[in-house]
Structure formats: structure tokens, C-alpha cells
Motif scaffolding. Structure first.
Motif, mmCIF file in Angstrom:
data_model
loop_
_atom_site.group_PDB
_atom_site.id
_atom_site.type_symbol
_atom_site.label_atom_id
_atom_site.label_comp_id
_atom_site.label_asym_id
_atom_site.label_seq_id
_atom_site.Cartn_x
_atom_site.Cartn_y
_atom_site.Cartn_z
ATOM 1 N N ALA A 168 5.458 -5.418 -20.907
ATOM 2 C CA ALA A 168 4.891 -5.013 -22.189
ATOM 3 C C ALA A 168 3.371 -5.071 -22.200
ATOM 4 C CB ALA A 168 5.451 -5.890 -23.310
ATOM 5 N N GLY A 169 2.762 -5.773 -21.261
ATOM 6 C CA GLY A 169 1.310 -5.894 -21.229
ATOM 7 C C GLY A 169 0.805 -6.068 -19.820
ATOM 8 N N GLY A 170 -0.497 -5.878 -19.635
ATOM 9 C CA GLY A 170 -1.094 -6.046 -18.318
ATOM 10 C C GLY A 170 -0.903 -4.829 -17.439
ATOM 11 N N ALA A 171 -1.452 -4.902 -16.231
ATOM 12 C CA ALA A 171 -1.387 -3.797 -15.282
ATOM 13 C C ALA A 171 -1.565 -4.343 -13.878
ATOM 14 C CB ALA A 171 -2.473 -2.773 -15.595
ATOM 15 N N PRO A 172 -1.111 -3.619 -12.854
ATOM 16 C CA PRO A 172 -1.311 -4.080 -11.475
ATOM 17 C C PRO A 172 -2.778 -4.020 -11.094
ATOM 18 C CG PRO A 172 -0.401 -1.878 -11.479
ATOM 19 C CD PRO A 172 -0.377 -2.348 -12.907
ATOM 20 N N ALA A 173 -3.147 -4.739 -10.035
ATOM 21 C CA ALA A 173 -4.549 -4.798 -9.617
ATOM 22 C C ALA A 173 -4.643 -4.859 -8.095
ATOM 23 C CB ALA A 173 -5.243 -6.017 -10.225
ATOM 24 N N LEU A 174 -5.722 -4.309 -7.588
ATOM 25 C CA LEU A 174 -6.079 -4.450 -6.178
ATOM 26 C C LEU A 174 -7.245 -5.419 -6.123
ATOM 27 C CD1 LEU A 174 -5.809 -3.520 -3.216
ATOM 28 C CD2 LEU A 174 -7.460 -1.714 -3.744
ATOM 29 N N VAL A 175 -7.053 -6.575 -5.517
ATOM 30 C CA VAL A 175 -8.059 -7.635 -5.512
ATOM 31 C C VAL A 175 -8.655 -7.762 -4.109
ATOM 32 C CG1 VAL A 175 -8.522 -10.083 -5.919
ATOM 33 C CG2 VAL A 175 -6.853 -8.864 -7.348
ATOM 34 N N ILE A 176 -9.976 -7.641 -4.011
ATOM 35 C CA ILE A 176 -10.704 -7.824 -2.755
ATOM 36 C C ILE A 176 -11.623 -9.020 -2.939
ATOM 37 C CG2 ILE A 176 -12.295 -6.778 -1.105
ATOM 38 C CD1 ILE A 176 -11.345 -4.041 -2.050
ATOM 39 N N ASP A 214 -24.738 -10.732 0.502
ATOM 40 C CA ASP A 214 -23.432 -10.809 1.160
ATOM 41 C C ASP A 214 -22.551 -9.646 0.717
ATOM 42 O OD1 ASP A 214 -23.631 -12.940 2.843
ATOM 43 O OD2 ASP A 214 -22.580 -14.371 1.562
ATOM 44 N N SER A 215 -21.800 -9.088 1.649
ATOM 45 C CA SER A 215 -20.814 -8.068 1.311
ATOM 46 C C SER A 215 -19.572 -8.743 0.742
ATOM 47 C CB SER A 215 -20.446 -7.257 2.550
ATOM 48 O OG SER A 215 -19.437 -6.315 2.245
ATOM 49 N N VAL A 216 -19.079 -8.241 -0.389
ATOM 50 C CA VAL A 216 -17.870 -8.787 -1.019
ATOM 51 C C VAL A 216 -16.649 -7.968 -0.624
ATOM 52 C CG1 VAL A 216 -16.782 -9.399 -3.207
ATOM 53 C CG2 VAL A 216 -19.249 -9.651 -2.939
ATOM 54 N N GLY A 217 -16.812 -6.676 -0.491
ATOM 55 C CA GLY A 217 -15.696 -5.819 -0.100
ATOM 56 C C GLY A 217 -16.113 -4.367 -0.060
ATOM 57 N N SER A 218 -15.311 -3.544 0.623
ATOM 58 C CA SER A 218 -15.638 -2.123 0.769
ATOM 59 C C SER A 218 -14.370 -1.290 0.766
ATOM 60 C CB SER A 218 -16.390 -1.865 2.083
ATOM 61 O OG SER A 218 -17.583 -2.613 2.158
ATOM 62 N N ILE A 219 -14.518 -0.052 0.331
ATOM 63 C CA ILE A 219 -13.481 0.962 0.476
ATOM 64 C C ILE A 219 -14.101 2.100 1.264
ATOM 65 C CG2 ILE A 219 -11.935 2.577 -0.708
ATOM 66 C CD1 ILE A 219 -11.984 0.717 -3.111
ATOM 67 N N PHE A 220 -13.544 2.408 2.420
ATOM 68 C CA PHE A 220 -14.097 3.457 3.275
ATOM 69 C C PHE A 220 -13.160 4.668 3.291
ATOM 70 C CE2 PHE A 220 -15.786 -0.409 5.564
ATOM 71 C CZ PHE A 220 -17.072 -0.270 5.078
ATOM 72 N N PHE A 221 -13.739 5.850 3.232
ATOM 73 C CA PHE A 221 -12.994 7.096 3.391
ATOM 74 C C PHE A 221 -13.456 7.710 4.705
ATOM 75 C CE2 PHE A 221 -13.551 6.181 -1.081
ATOM 76 C CZ PHE A 221 -12.280 6.355 -1.613
ATOM 77 N N ARG A 222 -12.525 7.893 5.628
ATOM 78 C CA ARG A 222 -12.870 8.418 6.951
ATOM 79 C C ARG A 222 -11.953 9.576 7.306
ATOM 80 N NH1 ARG A 222 -13.628 2.312 9.353
ATOM 81 N NH2 ARG A 222 -15.833 2.097 8.782
ATOM 82 N N GLY A 223 -12.500 10.587 7.947
ATOM 83 C CA GLY A 223 -11.733 11.765 8.331
ATOM 84 C C GLY A 223 -11.937 12.116 9.789
ATOM 85 N N SER A 224 -10.946 12.795 10.342
ATOM 86 C CA SER A 224 -11.012 13.173 11.754
ATOM 87 C C SER A 224 -11.919 14.376 11.955
ATOM 88 C CB SER A 224 -9.609 13.511 12.270
ATOM 89 O OG SER A 224 -9.672 13.976 13.606
ATOM 90 N N ASP A 225 -12.755 14.304 12.988
ATOM 91 C CA ASP A 225 -13.605 15.442 13.366
ATOM 92 C C ASP A 225 -13.014 16.202 14.547
ATOM 93 O OD1 ASP A 225 -14.005 13.769 15.493
ATOM 94 O OD2 ASP A 225 -16.171 13.580 15.258
ATOM 95 N N GLY A 226 -11.776 15.905 14.869
ATOM 96 C CA GLY A 226 -11.111 16.557 15.993
ATOM 97 C C GLY A 226 -10.983 15.674 17.203
ATOM 98 N N SER A 227 -11.801 14.617 17.264
ATOM 99 C CA SER A 227 -11.723 13.703 18.403
ATOM 100 C C SER A 227 -11.624 12.243 17.958
ATOM 101 C CB SER A 227 -12.926 13.888 19.333
ATOM 102 O OG SER A 227 -14.141 13.659 18.632
#
Length: 244
Positions: free
Chosen positions: A70-78, A96-109
Motif C-alpha cells: 500500500a505504500g513505499g517503492a523499490p530502490a536501487l541503493v549504491i 571520494d566516488s560514491v557510485g556510478s552508472i556506466f552506459f557502454r556500447g560495442s564498437d565492433g571489437s
């Protein structure tokens, strides 16, 4: 390979005489990588994660967090601690780094940076103060490393690395370009030359013809008003005023 059941009802799965998976009263523990959808670990841009979800379709390569209540929501905690013992605390320090989200794609190799979101400390952490910043990064054309596009600092100020457009795509001529359809437009030019200018168009928002106005603080130290490209008024360095 064998399965061992301990006297306290713990089940252990061994591989090469080492326990790789075992159950306890508080859940299932894995010693090694957890691979879902594939039998071999994959390195993505130099990162070979302990938990990997690998697939060939949207469904079998996605992760869902759902809460049904009935209340609240899921969370992603870093989280991050400077202590080298798991579960123990040592305060983070400035930058200091606390956390990161990286998006990476293939360049063919291999995999290259596409974009990223970073969280960093902006001062040393205390029990009453944990100031931080968010850094949004993108990779430009002819590059393979992401660089900072936007920083949101501890005071909630936003710093853009390049020009900003509101209601209008960013323009290389204007550091800030604000447009309301074809009705009105205001732009700030600190990009071209050494003059600083505010350009305003309340008629058709196109900065064309003689129906827009500019206020310019010029590199000579003088200040001027223009209509279209024609100067109408100037205050020079000795405070003399000149009308066109």
C-alpha cells in the motif's frame, strides 16, 4: 563436484573441492560469479561484474525491481565506505566516488563509453553533513571516453559544460538560448568574439531583420543598444551618451 549437507541443515555445493554455493538461515550465499543467462563471464569495458544478467532479448537481459504494498517503492541503493572490512564504516572524504552508472556500447571489437552518471563527495562526510554532487557525462563525436556535460553541486547549482537551449536546441552562437515557439526569444552571447550580449526578439523569435534588439557590453568597455544590426545608443568609457 558434490553436494554436502551439514549437521545444522546447511546445504553446500562444491566445485574443485571448494564451496561455491551454500544455504544458511538468512539466505543463499554464492562464492564466485552469479551468471544468469550464460555459462561464461563477460567483461564490459574492463569491468567483469560478480552478478551478470546476459541475454539476447529485452526480457532475458533486463532486471526488474517491484514492490507490492500500500505504500513505499523499490530502490536501487549504491553505497561506499572507506573501511576495508565489509560492513564496517570509515567516513568518506572530499572528492571520494560514491557510485556510478556506466552506459557502454560495442564498437565492433570491444565496449566503449557512451554516457555515465557519477556521484561524488563534495566535502568530507560527518555524522551531520554528507554533501555531494552528481556528474552527468556523455561521449562526443570522434571520442570514446565520456566527459562531463552537467554537474549538480552540493548547493544544487547546475554547471553545464556547453551551451544551453530551453525551448530550442542549443545554438553554437549563444551560451543560453530561451525560445517560446515563434513568439519570443532571449539569448545570451558570450561565445562569439569578446563582447557580452543579450539578444531579444518579441515578435517572431528568429533574430532576423530589424525587429529584434541587443544589449552589448563590448570589449572596449563601452555599452550599446542595437536594433537588428544597427546601433541606436552608446555609452562610452567617459560616460558620454550617443544616440544614432
Amino acid at each position: 563436484k558434490f553436494i554436502h549437507c551439514t549437521p545444522d541443515a546447511q546445504v553446500e555445493l562444491y566445485y574443485d573441492n571448494s564451496p561455491k554455493l551454500y544455504t544458511k538461515s538468512n539466505g543463499v550465499h554464492i562464492d564466485g560469479k552469479a551468471l544468469i543467462g550464460h555459462s561464461s563471464s563477460v567483461s564490459v569495458g574492463g569491468t567483469e561484474a560478480r552478478v551478470q544478467v546476459l541475454g539476447t532479448s529485452f526480457d532475458d537481459s533486463s532486471l526488474t525491481l517491484s514492490r507490492f504494498s500500500a505504500g513505499g517503492a523499490p530502490a536501487l541503493v549504491i553505497s561506499q565506505s572507506r573501511n576495508t572490512t565489509i560492513g564496517q564504516h570509515t567516513a568518506l572524504i572530499n572528492n571520494d566516488s560514491v557510485g556510478s552508472i556506466f552506459f557502454r556500447g560495442s564498437d565492433g571489437s570491444d565496449y566503449e563509453d557512451i554516457a555515465g552518471i557519477r556521484c561524488e563527495m563534495e566535502e568530507a562526510a560527518t555524522t551531520t553533513s554528507t554533501p555531494g554532487r552528481l556528474i552527468f557525462q556523455t561521449t562526443k563525436t570522434n571520442a570514446t571516453t565520456s566527459t562531463t556535460a552537467l554537474t549538480l553541486d552540493k548547493n544544487q547549482n547546475a554547471t553545464f559544460a556547453e551551451n544551453v537551449g530551453i525551448g530550442e536546441a542549443p545554438n553554437s552562437t549563444y551560451a543560453l538560448d530561451i525560445k517560446n515557439g515563434s513568439v519570443a526569444r532571449v539569448a545570451v552571447n558570450v561565445v562569439t568574439g569578446s563582447d557580452a550580449a543579450i539578444i531579444m526578439d518579441g515578435k517572431d523569435a528568429d533574430f532576423v531583420g530589424s525587429d529584434y534588439w541587443s544589449l552589448k557590453a563590448q570589449s572596449t568597455g563601452e555599452w550599446a543598444i542595437f536594433r537588428g544590426g544597427s546601433e541606436k545608443f552608446r555609452i562610452d568609457t567617459d560616460d558620454s551618451a550617443t544616440f544614432a
